[in-house]
Motif scaffolding. Structure first.
Motif, PDB file in Angstrom:
ATOM      1  N   ASP A   7       5.078  -2.636  -9.170  1.00  0.00           N
ATOM      2  CA  ASP A   7       6.330  -2.979  -9.829  1.00  0.00           C
ATOM      3  C   ASP A   7       6.958  -1.715 -10.408  1.00  0.00           C
ATOM      4  O   ASP A   7       6.286  -0.710 -10.610  1.00  0.00           O
TER       5      ASP A   7
ATOM      6  N   HIS B  40      16.477   4.723  -8.317  1.00  0.00           N
ATOM      7  CA  HIS B  40      16.405   4.159  -6.966  1.00  0.00           C
ATOM      8  C   HIS B  40      16.275   5.306  -5.953  1.00  0.00           C
ATOM      9  O   HIS B  40      16.887   6.371  -6.140  1.00  0.00           O
TER      10      HIS B  40
ATOM     11  N   ASP C 210       9.411  -4.769  -7.441  1.00  0.00           N
ATOM     12  CA  ASP C 210       8.517  -4.063  -6.533  1.00  0.00           C
ATOM     13  C   ASP C 210       9.182  -3.711  -5.198  1.00  0.00           C
ATOM     14  O   ASP C 210       8.867  -2.705  -4.581  1.00  0.00           O
ATOM     15  N   ARG C 211      10.156  -4.520  -4.798  1.00  0.00           N
ATOM     16  CA  ARG C 211      10.779  -4.233  -3.497  1.00  0.00           C
ATOM     17  C   ARG C 211      11.614  -2.957  -3.535  1.00  0.00           C
ATOM     18  O   ARG C 211      11.911  -2.360  -2.514  1.00  0.00           O
TER      19      ARG C 211
ATOM     20  N   ASN D 110       8.697  -0.227  -3.036  1.00  0.00           N
ATOM     21  CA  ASN D 110       7.796  -0.366  -1.886  1.00  0.00           C
ATOM     22  C   ASN D 110       8.443  -0.983  -0.653  1.00  0.00           C
ATOM     23  O   ASN D 110       7.956  -0.825   0.451  1.00  0.00           O
ATOM     24  N   GLY D 111       9.496  -1.713  -0.886  1.00  0.00           N
ATOM     25  CA  GLY D 111      10.056  -2.464   0.231  1.00  0.00           C
ATOM     26  C   GLY D 111      11.268  -1.771   0.805  1.00  0.00           C
ATOM     27  O   GLY D 111      11.288  -0.558   1.020  1.00  0.00           O
ATOM     28  N   ASN D 112      12.338  -2.567   0.949  1.00  0.00           N
ATOM     29  CA  ASN D 112      13.529  -2.030   1.608  1.00  0.00           C
ATOM     30  C   ASN D 112      14.550  -1.493   0.602  1.00  0.00           C
ATOM     31  O   ASN D 112      15.693  -1.252   0.940  1.00  0.00           O
TER      32      ASN D 112
ATOM     33  N   ASP E 157      15.855  -3.088  -1.814  1.00  0.00           N
ATOM     34  CA  ASP E 157      16.782  -4.119  -2.288  1.00  0.00           C
ATOM     35  C   ASP E 157      16.252  -4.708  -3.596  1.00  0.00           C
ATOM     36  O   ASP E 157      15.181  -5.302  -3.625  1.00  0.00           O
ATOM     37  N   ASP E 158      17.009  -4.563  -4.654  1.00  0.00           N
ATOM     38  CA  ASP E 158      16.554  -5.120  -5.935  1.00  0.00           C
ATOM     39  C   ASP E 158      17.087  -6.526  -6.170  1.00  0.00           C
ATOM     40  O   ASP E 158      16.813  -7.154  -7.188  1.00  0.00           O
TER      41      ASP E 158
END
Ligand code: GLA
Length: 745
Positions: free
Chosen positions: A2, A10, A45-46, A49-51, A53-54
């Protein structure tokens, strides 16, 4: 993983996440700098770690009509005056070209990770050497963000700032209604909580233009959503003119701005110079006003204690042996003081003060304070201010013998000053009539027969520094009550026309500078901020002062109302509460009740001890003893109000130990008050808070006498919180009160 607490940028560098233990604040940048979210903490967390996108959308940038430009309701972090902006602006500047508008665009950011500090830099599109820095620092534990703004003028000519707010905050639109909480008052009736429904189409402006925060309105607002407890709260860290505006448009867009008042304000920023605003502290909690009470005072206390430690550390080498020992052993809590102002007024003399010191010590007092009346010519409020030399009639050998006597009894010694003021009838004024704020072609407005010294003038500050430090060193002063008994007027003197309107700000900077210099010279000196009671009990002054006098009104019924309000901001340690005899002839109140009201903060005694019987002295000494025992919790804990109903004459507070995690034990103190009981109704059981359901607690209560504790049956946290305690038992009649100590069994 997170997004951690603190500041995260970002990966694309266009969003900033200010994350506290319980809240998230998201800023998005394009050309504009917008607030995208402020509320409960979000799992992000995205983002890392992800794309990327919050899940938070960029606002729709379309206005409703040509008459409702989008820019006006855009949640800009720092809306300036310029273009199609018609809401409350934060910054208005006159540029060398004569242009009176700004057109800012986002340029860059910098992050100081350790300090949880983010700076966003914006520049003017046409004059990029005019920079605006938005500075954010995050108090992770208390869910608070501190903001201010710095302007840097990199052009070759001076610019003028006509309006310079500290920050703008945006609250998300909601379907239901919110409540606005604010504090209003007057001398002797400070910080009364006012509650209004926050209606669409409302524009509320609070301010002070008196040169002090003022007793009339306090720079604080809280906005509460009763459906879910979501609460935004905040204050300005500033001890002078201020304004705060809350604007809600018909659709519920809510903008909250604040800073130094623009009333009679103008700052000239020379080439290559900068100007900064005071800080605006604001926080978010889902726990209603109680959550707000928990956080802001704790932020203030934590900051104060850190500053104190820092002052001691940096000055350690230069301290005298005595001061070093005092600094090292100084406890975090503040001493119980005695002050005879209420009892004797200006009518003081050395024998009487020696006598009172002996009596005060017998009560267990730790700090003996001489208030107004000790200096040359001071027999009433008509003369003497400015002449900070002891009065040889009242104190033939000065004050050192009294201070030494107090110390020999084991007490510290304190003295009253009103450094910013002068009476016309004083040697200082006779020598320097030009040292006060004035216009040559205007009469000088007097209030309480006094005029305000021009603290922009270096000679004035140097004179005051010399006088105060000479007294501190020669008498041996541990504490100063720093008073300020009138608003500023004719604030025009001594500055070039282009800077004249900055005088309101510079006066406050002058006070901070003087206090800072004195504190640097005497790091273990305590200062109490007073301004005819609570006129200067703000968070800014607490960078220098340890405590604030929150009202001259010490009637216990009045005090409950005043303490109810000011404890939204001040930690209990900084809230000085005296036991006195005020109002006793009109409305006698038992000593126990008066003591219990004063238990809520830092205890002081202002009663006429010469008129007290041996029994009263014994009882008072007992309450002081009990207070000292409970003081680590009462002064340093979280003060919450379980209930306050002025009309029913009921008030309950609960102060909870902060150190409960350390040894697994908890200590909390409940104070209960009933000032009337016309119908002899049984009270509902009082439900407590902040306990562990499964844990068993021991309970001891005191009601009318300090040496008659009442032990209650141990009870579980669940019972105490959901079933409650029988408060009726302790509050059988008018003016009954109790102290209840709760400890882990
Ligand atoms: C102000 C303060 C009082 C007292 C007097 C002395 O009114 O608020 O507590 O110190 O000044 O003149």
């Amino acid at each position: 993983m997170d997004v951690p607490v603190g500041i995260t940028v970002h990966p694309l560098g266009n969003r900033f996440y200010l994350v506290t233990e319980n809240s998230t604040y998201i800023i998005g940048v394009s050309d504009l700098v917008l607030n995208l979210y402020w509320g409960p903490r979000l799992p992000l967390d995205r983002v890392l770690n992800g794309n990327g996108d919050d899940g938070i959308a960029w606002p729709d940038m379309h206005g409703r009509s040509s008459q409702d430009p989008w820019l006006t309701s855009a949640p800009e972090e720092y809306p300036v005056f310029g273009g199609l902006r018609y809401g409350d602006a934060c910054l208005k500047m006159i540029l060398p070209s004569g242009t009176r508008e700004l057109d800012l665009q986002y340029k860059s950011y910098s992050v100081k990770k350790k300090a949880n500090n983010l700076t966003l830099t914006l520049v003017d599109r046409t004059y990029p050497s005019i920079e605006v820095h938005l500075v954010y620092s995050v108090d992770v534990v208390n869910d608070i963000i501190a903001r201010n703004m710095h302007v840097f003028n990199g052009t070759a000519s001076a610019v003028q700032i006509e309006l310079g707010m500290s920050a703008a905050w945006h609250l998300p639109m909601v379907l239901g209604k919110r409540r606005l909480i604010r504090l209003a008052g007057a001398w002797g009736a400070e910080s009364q909580i006012q509650t209004d429904a926050l209606q669409p189409g409302t524009h509320l402006v609070l301010s002070s233009t008196r040169g002090i925060p003022s007793a009339q309105t306090y720079p604080y607002m809280a906005i509460v959503d009763d459906e879910n407890g979501h609460t935004y709260f905040g204050t300005l860290k500033w001890s002078g003119n201020w304004s705060m505006a809350m604007a809600v448009d018909i659709q519920g867009n809510t903008r909250w701005t604040g800073g130094i008042s623009s009333h009679d304000f103008m700052v000239t920023v020379e080439p290559n110079a900068a100007w900064a605003t005071p800080k605006f502290l604001a926080g978010f909690t889902t726990k209603g006003l109680s959550g707000a009470r928990h956080r802001l005072p704790n932020h203030v206390l934590t900051h104060q204690l850190a500053l104190r430690a820092c002052r001691h550390a940096t000055r350690q080498a230069q301290l005298s042996q005595l001061h070093r020992e005092m600094a090292e052993s100084a406890p975090k809590h503040l001493p119980v003081l005695y002050n005879s102002w209420e009892a004797a007024g200006f009518d003081i003399n050395v024998d009487q003060q020696f006598d009172l010191a002996t009596k005060a010590r017998a009560l267990g007092v730790e700090l003996f304070v001489v208030d107004d009346g000790w200096f040359r010519g001071r027999n009433s409020d008509r003369a003497g201010l400015g002449d900070w030399f002891h009065d040889t009639t009242k104190f033939p050998d000065g004050l050192a013998p009294l201070a030494n006597y107090a110390r020999s009894l084991g007490m510290c010694f304190g003295l009253w000053f009103e450094p910013e003021m002068v009476n016309k009838d004083s040697d200082l004024y006779r020598a320097h009539p030009d040292w006060v704020y004035h216009y040559d072609d205007r009469r000088r407005s007097e209030a309480r027969h006094q005029l305000v010294l021009n603290l922009v003038n270096k000679d004035v500050k140097d004179y005051l520094f010399e006088r105060l430090t000479a007294n501190i060193a020669s008498i041996g002063i541990d504490y100063i009550k720093w008073d300020m008994n009138r608003p500023i007027s004719e604030a025009g003197a001594g500055l070039a026309p282009e800077n004249a309107k900055q005088v309101w700000e510079l006066h406050v900077q002058g006070v901070y500078e003087l206090m800072g210099r004195i504190k640097d010279a005497f790091p273990s000196l305590s200062i109490e901020s007073c301004s005819s009671g609570g006129g200067r009990a703000d968070v800014g002054i607490l960078d220098f002062a340890d405590q604030c006098w929150v009202s001259d009104n010490t009637r216990p019924d009045a005090r409950l109302a005043i303490q109810h309000g000011i404890s939204l901001v001040l930690p209990p340690r900084a809230m000085v509460c005296w036991v006195t005899d005020m109002g006793q002839s009109d409305n006698p109140v038992p000593l126990a009740f008066r003591c219990h009201v004063a238990f809520m903060g830092t205890l002081g005694i202002g009663s006429n001890l010469n008129a007290y019987t041996a029994d009263q002295m014994k009882e008072l000494a007992g309450w002081v003893r009990l207070y000292k025992k409970l003081r680590p919790v009462l002064q340093l804990g979280f003060l919450d109000w379980l209930h306050y109903d002025d009309r029913a004459g009921l008030a309950f507070t609960m102060t909870t130990d902060k150190n409960d995690q350390q040894n697994g034990k908890k200590h909390a103190i409940v104070l209960g008050f009933r000032s009337k009981n016309p119908f002899s109704f049984v009270l509902p059981r009082l439900r407590l808070k902040q306990l562990e359901e499964q844990v068993t607690y021991n309970l001891v209560a005191w009601t009318t006498y300090p040496t008659s504790p009442i032990s209650l049956n141990p009870a579980s946290g669940a019972v105490l919180m959901h079933y409650g305690i029988d408060a009726s038992r302790f509050l059988p009649c008018s003016w009954s009160s109790f102290v209840l100590s709760i400890t882990t069994a």
